[in-house]
Write an enzyme that holds these catalytic residues in place. Sequence first.
Site, PDB file in Angstrom:
ATOM      1  N   ILE A 149      92.466  52.049  60.474  1.00 30.89           N
ATOM      2  CA  ILE A 149      93.753  52.382  59.854  1.00 30.89           C
ATOM      3  C   ILE A 149      94.821  51.932  60.839  1.00 30.89           C
ATOM      4  CG2 ILE A 149      95.248  54.239  59.051  1.00 30.89           C
ATOM      5  CD1 ILE A 149      92.662  55.803  58.357  1.00 30.89           C
ATOM      6  N   ASP A 150      95.677  51.030  60.403  1.00 37.00           N
ATOM      7  CA  ASP A 150      96.682  50.439  61.285  1.00 37.00           C
ATOM      8  C   ASP A 150      98.024  51.153  61.163  1.00 37.00           C
ATOM      9  OD1 ASP A 150      94.923  48.564  62.190  1.00 37.00           O
ATOM     10  OD2 ASP A 150      95.734  46.894  61.019  1.00 37.00           O
TER      11      ASP A 150
ATOM     12  N   GLY B 291      95.997  28.888  67.976  1.00 34.02           N
ATOM     13  CA  GLY B 291      97.301  29.389  67.554  1.00 34.02           C
ATOM     14  C   GLY B 291      98.072  28.347  66.778  1.00 34.02           C
TER      15      GLY B 291
ATOM     16  N   GLY C 110      96.525  24.802  66.068  1.00 32.80           N
ATOM     17  CA  GLY C 110      95.436  24.545  65.137  1.00 32.80           C
ATOM     18  C   GLY C 110      94.111  25.105  65.611  1.00 32.80           C
TER      19      GLY C 110
ATOM     20  N   GLY D 168      94.167  35.232  63.257  1.00 29.67           N
ATOM     21  CA  GLY D 168      92.844  34.730  63.602  1.00 29.67           C
ATOM     22  C   GLY D 168      91.774  35.229  62.655  1.00 29.67           C
ATOM     23  N   ASP D 169      91.872  36.484  62.255  1.00 30.66           N
ATOM     24  CA  ASP D 169      90.896  37.041  61.314  1.00 30.66           C
ATOM     25  C   ASP D 169      91.010  36.372  59.945  1.00 30.66           C
ATOM     26  OD1 ASP D 169      89.928  38.857  63.207  1.00 30.66           O
ATOM     27  OD2 ASP D 169      91.483  40.319  62.701  1.00 30.66           O
TER      28      ASP D 169
ATOM     29  N   LYS E 249      99.779  33.707  56.369  1.00 30.98           N
ATOM     30  CA  LYS E 249      99.706  35.099  56.820  1.00 30.98           C
ATOM     31  C   LYS E 249     100.789  35.420  57.842  1.00 30.98           C
ATOM     32  CE  LYS E 249      98.909  39.001  58.558  1.00 30.98           C
ATOM     33  NZ  LYS E 249     100.213  38.882  59.210  1.00 30.98           N
TER      34      LYS E 249
ATOM     35  N   ARG F 251     104.177  36.802  56.931  1.00 25.98           N
ATOM     36  CA  ARG F 251     104.208  38.103  56.276  1.00 25.98           C
ATOM     37  C   ARG F 251     103.954  39.207  57.299  1.00 25.98           C
ATOM     38  NH1 ARG F 251     100.069  37.065  51.154  1.00 25.98           N
ATOM     39  NH2 ARG F 251     101.375  35.593  49.989  1.00 25.98           N
TER      40      ARG F 251
ATOM     41  N   GLY G  21     102.241  42.685  58.386  1.00 28.69           N
ATOM     42  CA  GLY G  21     101.087  43.483  58.024  1.00 28.69           C
ATOM     43  C   GLY G  21      99.784  42.835  58.443  1.00 28.69           C
TER      44      GLY G  21
END
Length: 293
Positions: free
Chosen positions: A11-12, A207, A210, A238-239, A269, A272, A274
């Site tokens: 939970i972030d 990063g 690439g 990265g995920d 990503k 955005r 989150g």
Amino acid sequence: MAVYNFGSVNIDHVYTLPHLPAPGETLGATSHTVGLGGKGVNQSVAAAKAGSQVWHIGAIGVRDGWVRERMEGYGVDCTCLREVAGDTGHAMICVDAAGENSIVIAAGANVNQDRDFVLSAIGRAGAGDTLLLQNETDLQPDAAAAALAKGMRVIYSAAPFSVGAVRAVLPHVTMLVMNAVEAEQLCTATGMDLDRIPVPEVLVTLGAKGAMWRSNRTGEEIEVAAPRVTPVDTTAAGDTFIGYVAAGLDLGMPIRAAMEWAGRAAALKVTRHGTADAIPSAADVRDFRVSPS
């Protein structure tokens, strides 16, 4: 085919700050949100949003049923997500005005895994399926060994980095994934260059520059550039990349195409705020218009 992910669930708590706090400094956050995260969940959500069938193997606290519901809402099968006494893992994430982050993690249920449960879950998979792993749970070598014995592709993210954890799991890994800092740490700790690391494939994320993939069996190397964007939050980039690569390979893409697709997803990503909740869908990635760097 399918992707199985034995991974963390967090939970972030995300705090937006003018800058990351210095030692002894107290800062007022400009915003605070609570969402779904953890390297495991992020990768599962990314692979599911990319279009793969994804089974998440892990553990959460009994009081956090909303976590399961949200994961399932993103298309992740949570049949193998066990509920345990105690707390779900959680993270405190500070994000500055440039999108850089600083993260503190409490492992919680992520290190309260049950070996028989995990191996039984992996037993559902078939040869050619994919197992994702990260360094935020226990029992990684057991899971990787079981998957490799079944003929699965085993993709291991060496993060958070620990040379001991890498050494323990590496004999059972088909693709080792690191960022540039982790790759340097591993090479320093082992005294080996990447081409001598005893693993069939190495993938290094770079990063904004690439990513680079290498086959240590054939010596082939592939580099892909990252799309140029203005980041607002680099958390889970990265995920996102790894989840999309896993999905691309699972769906039959060659490695270069999977990396290029994943690079576009990660670039979107970081525009955005989150973590898991902000990971783009395959349709979002398809419609994303950027210039290559």
